[in-house]
Write a protein that holds these residues in place. Sequence first.
Motif, PDB file in Angstrom:
ATOM      1  N   ALA A  38     -16.222 -53.916  60.908  1.00 20.12           N
ATOM      2  CA  ALA A  38     -17.266 -53.474  59.988  1.00 20.12           C
ATOM      3  C   ALA A  38     -17.180 -54.264  58.675  1.00 20.12           C
ATOM      4  O   ALA A  38     -18.192 -54.641  58.096  1.00 20.12           O
ATOM      5  CB  ALA A  38     -17.129 -51.982  59.715  1.00 20.12           C
ATOM      6  N   TRP A  39     -15.951 -54.542  58.254  1.00 18.55           N
ATOM      7  CA  TRP A  39     -15.759 -55.311  57.018  1.00 18.55           C
ATOM      8  C   TRP A  39     -16.328 -56.724  57.167  1.00 18.55           C
ATOM      9  O   TRP A  39     -17.023 -57.221  56.278  1.00 18.55           O
ATOM     10  CB  TRP A  39     -14.263 -55.317  56.651  1.00 18.55           C
ATOM     11  CG  TRP A  39     -13.813 -56.508  55.870  1.00 18.55           C
ATOM     12  CD1 TRP A  39     -12.962 -57.477  56.283  1.00 18.55           C
ATOM     13  CD2 TRP A  39     -14.168 -56.854  54.518  1.00 18.55           C
ATOM     14  NE1 TRP A  39     -12.778 -58.402  55.295  1.00 18.55           N
ATOM     15  CE2 TRP A  39     -13.510 -58.050  54.203  1.00 18.55           C
ATOM     16  CE3 TRP A  39     -15.005 -56.274  53.569  1.00 18.55           C
ATOM     17  CZ2 TRP A  39     -13.642 -58.677  52.972  1.00 18.55           C
ATOM     18  CZ3 TRP A  39     -15.135 -56.906  52.337  1.00 18.55           C
ATOM     19  CH2 TRP A  39     -14.460 -58.086  52.049  1.00 18.55           C
ATOM     20  N   VAL A  40     -16.052 -57.368  58.320  1.00 18.43           N
ATOM     21  CA  VAL A  40     -16.583 -58.715  58.534  1.00 18.43           C
ATOM     22  C   VAL A  40     -18.108 -58.694  58.552  1.00 18.43           C
ATOM     23  O   VAL A  40     -18.761 -59.606  58.032  1.00 18.43           O
ATOM     24  CB  VAL A  40     -16.015 -59.330  59.837  1.00 18.43           C
ATOM     25  CG1 VAL A  40     -16.743 -60.604  60.200  1.00 18.43           C
ATOM     26  CG2 VAL A  40     -14.538 -59.605  59.679  1.00 18.43           C
ATOM     27  N   THR A  41     -18.697 -57.616  59.150  1.00 24.69           N
ATOM     28  CA  THR A  41     -20.155 -57.495  59.163  1.00 24.69           C
ATOM     29  C   THR A  41     -20.712 -57.543  57.747  1.00 24.69           C
ATOM     30  O   THR A  41     -21.648 -58.292  57.451  1.00 24.69           O
ATOM     31  CB  THR A  41     -20.546 -56.147  59.808  1.00 24.69           C
ATOM     32  OG1 THR A  41     -19.921 -56.049  61.060  1.00 24.69           O
ATOM     33  CG2 THR A  41     -22.031 -56.041  59.955  1.00 24.69           C
ATOM     34  N   VAL A  42     -20.110 -56.747  56.858  1.00 19.93           N
ATOM     35  CA  VAL A  42     -20.592 -56.700  55.476  1.00 19.93           C
ATOM     36  C   VAL A  42     -20.345 -58.034  54.782  1.00 19.93           C
ATOM     37  O   VAL A  42     -21.219 -58.551  54.071  1.00 19.93           O
ATOM     38  CB  VAL A  42     -19.897 -55.551  54.715  1.00 19.93           C
ATOM     39  CG1 VAL A  42     -20.321 -55.534  53.270  1.00 19.93           C
ATOM     40  CG2 VAL A  42     -20.215 -54.225  55.373  1.00 19.93           C
ATOM     41  N   LEU A  43     -19.167 -58.613  55.024  1.00 18.65           N
ATOM     42  CA  LEU A  43     -18.831 -59.904  54.422  1.00 18.65           C
ATOM     43  C   LEU A  43     -19.841 -60.970  54.844  1.00 18.65           C
ATOM     44  O   LEU A  43     -20.346 -61.738  54.011  1.00 18.65           O
ATOM     45  CB  LEU A  43     -17.420 -60.305  54.867  1.00 18.65           C
ATOM     46  CG  LEU A  43     -16.866 -61.598  54.286  1.00 18.65           C
ATOM     47  CD1 LEU A  43     -16.566 -61.399  52.816  1.00 18.65           C
ATOM     48  CD2 LEU A  43     -15.595 -62.003  55.020  1.00 18.65           C
ATOM     49  N   ALA A  44     -20.172 -60.988  56.161  1.00 18.15           N
ATOM     50  CA  ALA A  44     -21.121 -61.978  56.666  1.00 18.15           C
ATOM     51  C   ALA A  44     -22.476 -61.791  56.000  1.00 18.15           C
ATOM     52  O   ALA A  44     -23.156 -62.760  55.651  1.00 18.15           O
ATOM     53  CB  ALA A  44     -21.261 -61.854  58.176  1.00 18.15           C
ATOM     54  N   TYR A  45     -22.871 -60.533  55.809  1.00 19.86           N
ATOM     55  CA  TYR A  45     -24.160 -60.290  55.168  1.00 19.86           C
ATOM     56  C   TYR A  45     -24.140 -60.759  53.713  1.00 19.86           C
ATOM     57  O   TYR A  45     -25.112 -61.346  53.237  1.00 19.86           O
ATOM     58  CB  TYR A  45     -24.530 -58.811  55.253  1.00 19.86           C
ATOM     59  CG  TYR A  45     -25.931 -58.561  54.773  1.00 19.86           C
ATOM     60  CD1 TYR A  45     -27.007 -59.134  55.448  1.00 19.86           C
ATOM     61  CD2 TYR A  45     -26.187 -57.806  53.656  1.00 19.86           C
ATOM     62  CE1 TYR A  45     -28.285 -58.948  55.011  1.00 19.86           C
ATOM     63  CE2 TYR A  45     -27.475 -57.606  53.212  1.00 19.86           C
ATOM     64  CZ  TYR A  45     -28.526 -58.171  53.892  1.00 19.86           C
ATOM     65  OH  TYR A  45     -29.795 -57.993  53.448  1.00 19.86           O
ATOM     66  N   LEU A  46     -23.023 -60.519  53.019  1.00 22.69           N
ATOM     67  CA  LEU A  46     -22.924 -60.975  51.627  1.00 22.69           C
ATOM     68  C   LEU A  46     -23.003 -62.495  51.554  1.00 22.69           C
ATOM     69  O   LEU A  46     -23.662 -63.053  50.679  1.00 22.69           O
ATOM     70  CB  LEU A  46     -21.619 -60.488  51.000  1.00 22.69           C
ATOM     71  CG  LEU A  46     -21.624 -59.022  50.590  1.00 22.69           C
ATOM     72  CD1 LEU A  46     -20.267 -58.618  50.053  1.00 22.69           C
ATOM     73  CD2 LEU A  46     -22.702 -58.757  49.542  1.00 22.69           C
ATOM     74  N   ILE A  47     -22.341 -63.173  52.505  1.00 24.35           N
ATOM     75  CA  ILE A  47     -22.384 -64.636  52.503  1.00 24.35           C
ATOM     76  C   ILE A  47     -23.785 -65.128  52.813  1.00 24.35           C
ATOM     77  O   ILE A  47     -24.290 -66.060  52.179  1.00 24.35           O
ATOM     78  CB  ILE A  47     -21.334 -65.192  53.485  1.00 24.35           C
ATOM     79  CG1 ILE A  47     -19.964 -64.993  52.847  1.00 24.35           C
ATOM     80  CG2 ILE A  47     -21.577 -66.653  53.794  1.00 24.35           C
ATOM     81  CD1 ILE A  47     -18.822 -65.403  53.686  1.00 24.35           C
ATOM     82  N   ASN A  48     -24.443 -64.442  53.749  1.00 21.05           N
ATOM     83  CA  ASN A  48     -25.839 -64.753  54.042  1.00 21.05           C
ATOM     84  C   ASN A  48     -26.684 -64.628  52.774  1.00 21.05           C
ATOM     85  O   ASN A  48     -27.512 -65.480  52.457  1.00 21.05           O
ATOM     86  CB  ASN A  48     -26.347 -63.805  55.128  1.00 21.05           C
ATOM     87  CG  ASN A  48     -27.840 -63.870  55.316  1.00 21.05           C
ATOM     88  OD1 ASN A  48     -28.580 -63.211  54.611  1.00 21.05           O
ATOM     89  ND2 ASN A  48     -28.282 -64.686  56.243  1.00 21.05           N
ATOM     90  N   LEU A  49     -26.438 -63.567  52.016  1.00 18.92           N
ATOM     91  CA  LEU A  49     -27.183 -63.315  50.782  1.00 18.92           C
ATOM     92  C   LEU A  49     -26.923 -64.423  49.764  1.00 18.92           C
ATOM     93  O   LEU A  49     -27.858 -64.957  49.154  1.00 18.92           O
ATOM     94  CB  LEU A  49     -26.737 -61.966  50.220  1.00 18.92           C
ATOM     95  CG  LEU A  49     -27.586 -61.357  49.114  1.00 18.92           C
ATOM     96  CD1 LEU A  49     -28.934 -60.984  49.655  1.00 18.92           C
ATOM     97  CD2 LEU A  49     -26.888 -60.115  48.572  1.00 18.92           C
TER      98      LEU A  49
END
Lengths: 221, 226
Positions: free
Chosen positions: A45-56
Amino acid sequence: MVRTLLQFGLFLLLAAVICFSFITPAPQQQIGEASRIFYYHIPMAWVTVLAYLINLIYSIRYLKTRAVLDDWRALWSAEIGTVFCLLATLSGAIFAKVTWGVYWNWSEPRMLSIFMLLLIYGAYLSLRAALANPERKGLLSAVYAIFAFPAVPFFVFVFPRITESLHPAESVLDKNLEMQMSGPVLWIFLLSLFCFTALFFWIFSLGNRLQRLRLAVNGGA
Amino acid sequence: MNRSSTWITKAAAVFTKDLRCELRTRYSLTTLAMFAFTTLVVVSFSVGQGGLSPRVQAALFWIIVFFSAMSSLAGAFVKEEDTGTAQTLRLYASAPVVYAGKLLFNMLLLFLLSLLVTPLYIIFMNITQVNWAILAAVIALGVVGLAGATTIIGAIVAQAGVRGALLAVLSFPVLLPLLVLAINGTTAAFDMSGWTNAIDSIRLLAAYGVIMITASSVLFEFIWNG
């Protein structure tokens, strides 16, 4: 050489996480053996959020630089994020079935927020699929990624406040989940978190290298 | 004429132009009305004869409004791309002005939609007690938020080749908070539990509208001018 060493080190550490997560006593006594999933579910779940932040971050950067590589990085991190998001959602549903007796519970803010991310990733990728012109694709999907972002903190921070007044009983569920994180449990968890993060950045940089080579071959930037 | 008044005049001109085009063909209005009417009739025909809890009634109401809105809110920008007038509009006014005009037009469409749907829904669904003040506040703020979020997505969709369901797909994640809040507020209006239950939802709906319109007016520049 350094890269090979780092990759081998990551392999050893991940292997250690897997071994220790099974040979140590279960982290939460009430839930029992099933609670071992927590060593994997939370890092995913943490990687999911991290990936979204990097996408942002790369979406915002793309609006400034209009560099093909920034658009690629945004897309690539969204793609990795989708895979981890699916895994986190599935493992979360299994975890919920074991602890609460249901696969899905809409009044649980963490489930809602991971579901939101899945929807946003899905919409983001289908928008990209619908656009033909690469420049429009990068621009419009970057705008969409930035625009969809405010919906995520809503479900994490605001939603629990307004639903608690409606379902006071649900807050009991959270108490079951609380883990006494101490000693080996904490160490394995932190190690697993570190490994998943490193794994994400490794996959991320592999894709970026591949794309740079592709651009060089095709005579791009 | 000072700068701010030209800004408002131009936005008003974009809005009046859209309104005049709409009144000539009545395409968006008829689609919206027929779509809403059909779903409304289907819902009330199958489950309308009482026995539904206020929460279910509120949820069905917002499902009707959401999907009706999705049927025609992209129209304002799709029309410009189809007729090739987008370029002229770019010459005439800056991005925030065009956005303001289109936002106003979409708000008007949704406002008319809710004026049509709300009384019919209450009659067909046989809802006997309604707190009108709460219902009006929730619907008004819901309409503002719905228009605020979908106008910019409509502009994105207008530039994509396949349009059909894309607006609904892209809007749903963004609109989910709005729908949750609006359903909460409307439930309070239908079960007569009063302002204490509704006030949180109403405040957050207002905040949602402000966030969406602010974010849109910043980001619209990139979509419109490339």
